[in-house]
Design a protein around this motif. Structure first.
Motif, PDB file in Angstrom:
ATOM      1  N   PRO A 154      -3.766  13.983   3.342  1.00 61.16           N
ATOM      2  CA  PRO A 154      -4.623  12.950   3.974  1.00 61.16           C
ATOM      3  C   PRO A 154      -4.854  11.745   3.068  1.00 61.16           C
ATOM      4  CG  PRO A 154      -5.526  15.146   4.330  1.00 61.16           C
ATOM      5  CD  PRO A 154      -4.426  15.299   3.340  1.00 61.16           C
ATOM      6  N   LEU A 155      -4.966  11.978   1.751  1.00 67.11           N
ATOM      7  CA  LEU A 155      -5.164  10.861   0.822  1.00 67.11           C
ATOM      8  C   LEU A 155      -3.967   9.926   0.846  1.00 67.11           C
ATOM      9  CD1 LEU A 155      -6.710   9.451  -1.462  1.00 67.11           C
ATOM     10  CD2 LEU A 155      -5.602  11.038  -3.065  1.00 67.11           C
ATOM     11  N   TYR A 156      -2.759  10.484   0.798  1.00 70.15           N
ATOM     12  CA  TYR A 156      -1.564   9.654   0.846  1.00 70.15           C
ATOM     13  C   TYR A 156      -1.540   8.839   2.138  1.00 70.15           C
ATOM     14  CZ  TYR A 156       0.140  12.827  -2.818  1.00 70.15           C
ATOM     15  OH  TYR A 156       0.290  13.555  -3.957  1.00 70.15           O
ATOM     16  N   ARG A 157      -1.934   9.448   3.243  1.00 70.39           N
ATOM     17  CA  ARG A 157      -1.865   8.760   4.533  1.00 70.39           C
ATOM     18  C   ARG A 157      -2.892   7.636   4.615  1.00 70.39           C
ATOM     19  NH1 ARG A 157      -0.989  12.158   9.928  1.00 70.39           N
ATOM     20  NH2 ARG A 157       0.875  12.551   8.680  1.00 70.39           N
ATOM     21  N   ILE A 158      -4.091   7.876   4.117  1.00 67.51           N
ATOM     22  CA  ILE A 158      -5.138   6.839   4.147  1.00 67.51           C
ATOM     23  C   ILE A 158      -4.694   5.619   3.345  1.00 67.51           C
ATOM     24  CG2 ILE A 158      -7.463   6.274   3.346  1.00 67.51           C
ATOM     25  CD1 ILE A 158      -8.240   9.159   4.048  1.00 67.51           C
ATOM     26  N   ILE A 159      -4.123   5.868   2.166  1.00 68.83           N
ATOM     27  CA  ILE A 159      -3.669   4.753   1.327  1.00 68.83           C
ATOM     28  C   ILE A 159      -2.562   3.978   2.025  1.00 68.83           C
ATOM     29  CG2 ILE A 159      -2.538   4.175  -0.843  1.00 68.83           C
ATOM     30  CD1 ILE A 159      -3.968   6.584  -2.085  1.00 68.83           C
ATOM     31  N   ALA A 160      -1.607   4.712   2.610  1.00 69.42           N
ATOM     32  CA  ALA A 160      -0.480   4.046   3.263  1.00 69.42           C
ATOM     33  C   ALA A 160      -0.924   3.243   4.478  1.00 69.42           C
ATOM     34  CB  ALA A 160       0.566   5.084   3.671  1.00 69.42           C
ATOM     35  N   LEU A 161      -1.979   3.699   5.166  1.00 70.31           N
ATOM     36  CA  LEU A 161      -2.427   3.028   6.394  1.00 70.31           C
ATOM     37  C   LEU A 161      -3.406   1.887   6.123  1.00 70.31           C
ATOM     38  CD1 LEU A 161      -2.939   6.101   8.753  1.00 70.31           C
ATOM     39  CD2 LEU A 161      -1.161   4.354   8.917  1.00 70.31           C
ATOM     40  N   THR A 162      -3.725   1.640   4.878  1.00 70.89           N
ATOM     41  CA  THR A 162      -4.691   0.570   4.567  1.00 70.89           C
ATOM     42  C   THR A 162      -4.210  -0.791   5.076  1.00 70.89           C
ATOM     43  OG1 THR A 162      -5.366   1.796   2.593  1.00 70.89           O
ATOM     44  CG2 THR A 162      -5.973  -0.538   2.707  1.00 70.89           C
ATOM     45  N   GLY A 163      -2.910  -1.007   5.100  1.00 70.37           N
ATOM     46  CA  GLY A 163      -2.376  -2.291   5.576  1.00 70.37           C
ATOM     47  C   GLY A 163      -2.663  -2.564   7.036  1.00 70.37           C
ATOM     48  N   THR A 164      -3.116  -1.543   7.797  1.00 71.45           N
ATOM     49  CA  THR A 164      -3.438  -1.767   9.218  1.00 71.45           C
ATOM     50  C   THR A 164      -4.536  -2.824   9.377  1.00 71.45           C
ATOM     51  OG1 THR A 164      -2.914   0.562   9.629  1.00 71.45           O
ATOM     52  CG2 THR A 164      -4.098  -0.614  11.347  1.00 71.45           C
ATOM     53  N   VAL A 165      -5.487  -2.822   8.462  1.00 72.35           N
ATOM     54  CA  VAL A 165      -6.580  -3.796   8.536  1.00 72.35           C
ATOM     55  C   VAL A 165      -6.025  -5.220   8.433  1.00 72.35           C
ATOM     56  CG1 VAL A 165      -8.705  -4.597   7.437  1.00 72.35           C
ATOM     57  CG2 VAL A 165      -8.182  -2.129   7.526  1.00 72.35           C
ATOM     58  N   LEU A 166      -5.100  -5.414   7.530  1.00 71.69           N
ATOM     59  CA  LEU A 166      -4.506  -6.745   7.355  1.00 71.69           C
ATOM     60  C   LEU A 166      -3.684  -7.146   8.578  1.00 71.69           C
ATOM     61  CD1 LEU A 166      -4.128  -9.109   5.408  1.00 71.69           C
ATOM     62  CD2 LEU A 166      -2.158  -7.880   4.421  1.00 71.69           C
ATOM     63  N   PHE A 213       0.796  -1.234   0.000  1.00 72.89           N
ATOM     64  CA  PHE A 213       0.000   0.000   0.000  1.00 72.89           C
ATOM     65  C   PHE A 213       0.834   1.294   0.000  1.00 72.89           C
ATOM     66  CE2 PHE A 213      -2.542  -3.384   1.879  1.00 72.89           C
ATOM     67  CZ  PHE A 213      -3.654  -3.352   1.038  1.00 72.89           C
ATOM     68  N   PRO A 214       1.899   1.450   0.804  1.00 69.47           N
ATOM     69  CA  PRO A 214       2.656   2.721   0.760  1.00 69.47           C
ATOM     70  C   PRO A 214       3.171   3.103  -0.627  1.00 69.47           C
ATOM     71  CG  PRO A 214       3.239   1.496   2.731  1.00 69.47           C
ATOM     72  CD  PRO A 214       2.379   0.585   1.917  1.00 69.47           C
ATOM     73  N   PRO A 215       3.677   2.150  -1.444  1.00 64.15           N
ATOM     74  CA  PRO A 215       4.126   2.574  -2.780  1.00 64.15           C
ATOM     75  C   PRO A 215       3.012   3.166  -3.641  1.00 64.15           C
ATOM     76  CG  PRO A 215       5.077   0.452  -2.221  1.00 64.15           C
ATOM     77  CD  PRO A 215       4.044   0.749  -1.185  1.00 64.15           C
ATOM     78  N   ILE A 216       1.757   2.756  -3.358  1.00 62.25           N
ATOM     79  CA  ILE A 216       0.655   3.327  -4.140  1.00 62.25           C
ATOM     80  C   ILE A 216       0.572   4.837  -3.934  1.00 62.25           C
ATOM     81  CG2 ILE A 216      -1.855   3.333  -4.434  1.00 62.25           C
ATOM     82  CD1 ILE A 216      -1.873   0.386  -3.709  1.00 62.25           C
ATOM     83  N   ALA A 217       0.845   5.276  -2.693  1.00 63.99           N
ATOM     84  CA  ALA A 217       0.838   6.720  -2.408  1.00 63.99           C
ATOM     85  C   ALA A 217       1.904   7.431  -3.234  1.00 63.99           C
ATOM     86  CB  ALA A 217       1.059   6.958  -0.914  1.00 63.99           C
TER      87      ALA A 217
END
Length: 625
Positions: free
Chosen positions: A249-261, A170-174
């Motif tokens: 905020p968009l970059y941060r939301i994308i990078a933090l998506t891995g928290t769910v996993l 996810f972080p590289p997507i940002a």
């Protein structure tokens, strides 16, 4: 590899010492950052063990004390890193401003006149700040993002490399999104700079020409142009700030998506059903470590935007830092007195066929004062500016063995120049003369008859004169600029109308000081006032019809109708009469007798000039011989 000032690398190379301290403290700080998630996990495990009866409160106290000690060391390293990053940025900003100001001062006046004032102000102030801020952020994020992310990544791989490979998608997507929006961010930043310069220019025009707009009934139109420029600026800034801030905020939301996993798969690890067996400490450490890495990843995306803005600003100002990568001409030592030789000098305005003057040749030796005069618009000021080597011309100007002119080395250390419009800045009297020097200025102030005026200034030499010298009279402004020119001690002095705002007694006293105390210099005295011209060594008369005549005052008065008319108008109360002169009695001013070229002629003194008032003026203005 040696770089030039039009390369960003040059400014990094000039700041090796602060960057070395930033590197050492940055590595210590950012590697130490991994201690925080590790202690977070240990504290969570310690609290769980206390409730389970496997640990005591004293164990928790020792862990907290160790945590506090590590924090102090890490934050101490952070303090030094930030301190020296700021020093690095300040030094670069000063270096860039210094080079840019020097380049602007050395730019030919014709080229400088084509620069929009508002745009130029933006380049000098805003673009350098933006560029330096981008360099500062890049330097900071090398450690705060790059080093610490590597440290976090190593820790994540250590705890569970399979889960880490999954969540790091996810972080590289940002970063990809930030790269995709790069052009839009750059265009928005460039447009905001352009509109900022436009607004500055319109505002300056509105305030500078306020009286003219009011007299001609154009205030409404001028206000409308200001309002339109302001609206365009606001729209451009809103768009630029939207790209810069709203995307974070968009970059941060994308990078933090891995928290769910992590919550799902990490819970399985704690239960012994996942990739790796974890305890509470491992789960807490891993989750805290990933959260910090994701936040840093979003900062890195924001850094891309800051660097893009800096690149836009650098492209705007790069041309002012040495053109094709060449160094600015280094100041050279003051030249020694030498003979000035002018051969076949001519000047024609671009697009015109008839020259302003042509075939001008003369020789002047140290100690000689050459007068330059002629009717209005005959080219007197233009002739003076040719010695600054910023105006193309025909012929040759040689000072000693060195030629002055376009295509040759600038006349630094040779020419001291006083323009006909006083150029003063809002500093003190002393600052306007010294320009950073520590030498005593009392002698040159005495030479221009300003010592008596100092008694009326509330703080003497430290009196602040306001923008453009607005707190001084016209005569004081002119004499202060003349003092600055004399203070350079240059061997060739070009003085454009230095006596326009002073009375005759002061004019005569200043001329005597020039003779006595600046005999090392060749002095070119441009003036429409001819009272002191009988005392000069040579006179150059520009007729206004393209002719330039070099002779003495006596010969010109006898043989040249243009010069005789100019002189008679002033000394017989004509429209160009010298302030303080009374018309002489009939027959008091006969035509000067013939004399050999190169000698001085002194016609009968006009009424009002007496030995008494001249001696008193010299007593009050001159310095001891």
């Amino acid at each position: 590899m040696k770089t030039s000032p039009d390369s960003i690398r040059y400014y990094f190379q000039q700041e090796k010492r602060p960057l070395a301290i930033v590197t050492a403290s940055g590595l210590l700080y950012n590697v130490g950052m991994i201690a925080s998630p590790w202690f977070d996990g240990q504290l969570a495990q310690g609290l769980y063990d206390i409730f389970g009866g496997h640990s005591t409160a004293s164990d928790m106290y020792r862990l907290c004390a160790l945590y506090l000690l590590v924090i102090l060391v890490v934050q101490g390293a952070r303090y030094f890193k930030r301190l020296y990053v700021r020093k690095f940025a300040n030094n670069v900003s000063l270096a860039m401003r210094d080079r840019l100001y020097r380049r602007l001062v050395q730019m030919p006046s014709g080229k400088l006149a084509h620069e929009d004032t508002g745009s130029l102000m933006t380049k000098v102030i805003a673009d350098i700040d933006t560029c330096v801020e981008g360099m500062r952020k890049a330097t900071t994020e090398v450690f705060d993002t790059g080093v610490v992310m590597v440290a976090y990544l190593i820790m994540l791989l250590y705890y569970d490399w399979r889960l880490t490979l999954c969540v790091l998608v996810f972080p590289p997507i940002a970063y990809v999104i930030a790269s995709f929006l790069r052009r839009r961010v750059a265009r928005a930043a460039a447009l905001s700079k352009e509109k900022s310069g436009l607004l500055s220019g319109v505002t300056l025009d509105r305030t500078r020409n306020a009286l003219t707009y009011r007299l001609y009934g154009e205030e409404t139109n001028a206000d409308r142009r200001c309002e339109e420029a302001l609206q365009q600026y606001e729209q451009a800034m809103i768009r630029a700030n939207l790209y810069e801030n709203a995307l974070q905020p968009l970059y941060r939301i994308i990078a933090l998506t891995g928290t769910v996993l992590i919550i799902w798969q990490g819970g399985r690890n704690v239960l012994g059903q996942g990739f790796t067996a974890w305890d509470i400490a491992a789960f807490s450490t891993y989750l805290a470590c990933f959260l910090k890495l994701a936040v840093k990843a979003s900062h890195g995306a924001k850094l891309f935007n800051a660097v893009q803005k800096a690149q836009v600003s650098w492209r705007r100002i790069r041309g002012f830092f040495g053109g094709e990568g060449q160094e600015l001409p280094a100041p050279r030592p003051m030249a020694r007195p030498a003979v000035l030789r002018v051969r076949d000098l001519s000047f024609t305005y671009p697009g015109e066929k008839s020259p302003v003057f042509s075939h001008l040749s003369f020789t002047a030796r140290p100690g000689e004062i050459i007068g330059i005069t002629g009717p209005v618009a005959s080219g007197k000021t233009t002739l003076g500016r040719l010695f600054l080597a910023d105006v193309p011309h025909g012929g040759h100007i040689c000072f000693g063995a060195e030629e002055i002119g376009p295509g040759h080395r600038p006349p630094l250390g040779i020419v001291g120049y006083m323009g006909h419009v006083p150029e003063l800045f809002a500093g003190t009297l002393a600052e306007n003369v010294r320009f950073g020097s520590t030498r005593d200025i009392s002698e040159v102030l005495a030479d221009v008859c300003l010592m008596k005026d100092l008694l009326d200034f509330p703080e003497g030499l430290e009196t602040r004169i306001g923008p453009g010298g607005l707190r001084l009279s016209g005569g004081q402004q002119a004499r202060l600029v003349l003092a600055r020119t004399l203070f350079t001690n240059a061997p060739l002095l070009v003085l454009d109308d230095p006596f326009a705002s002073v009375d005759y007694a002061v004019e005569a006293a200043i001329l005597e000081s020039l003779r006595r105390h600046h005999a090392h210099a060749v002095i070119l005295l441009i003036s429409h006032r001819l009272a002191v011209f009988p005392k000069l060594d040579q006179v150059i008369c520009l007729t206004g019809t393209g002719e330039a005549i070099v002779s003495t005052h006596a010969a010109l008065y006898r043989e040249n109708d243009t010069y005789r008319r100019l002189y008679d108008l002033q000394h017989r109360g004509g429209p160009d009469g010298v302030k303080g002169h009374e018309p002489p009695a009939a027959g008091q001013l006969p035509s000067p007798p013939a004399e050999a070229p190169g000698t001085r002629s002194t016609p009968a003194e006009p009424a009002g000039r007496t030995a008494k008032n001249i001696s008193e003026a010299e007593k009050g203005c001159g310095r001891h011989a």
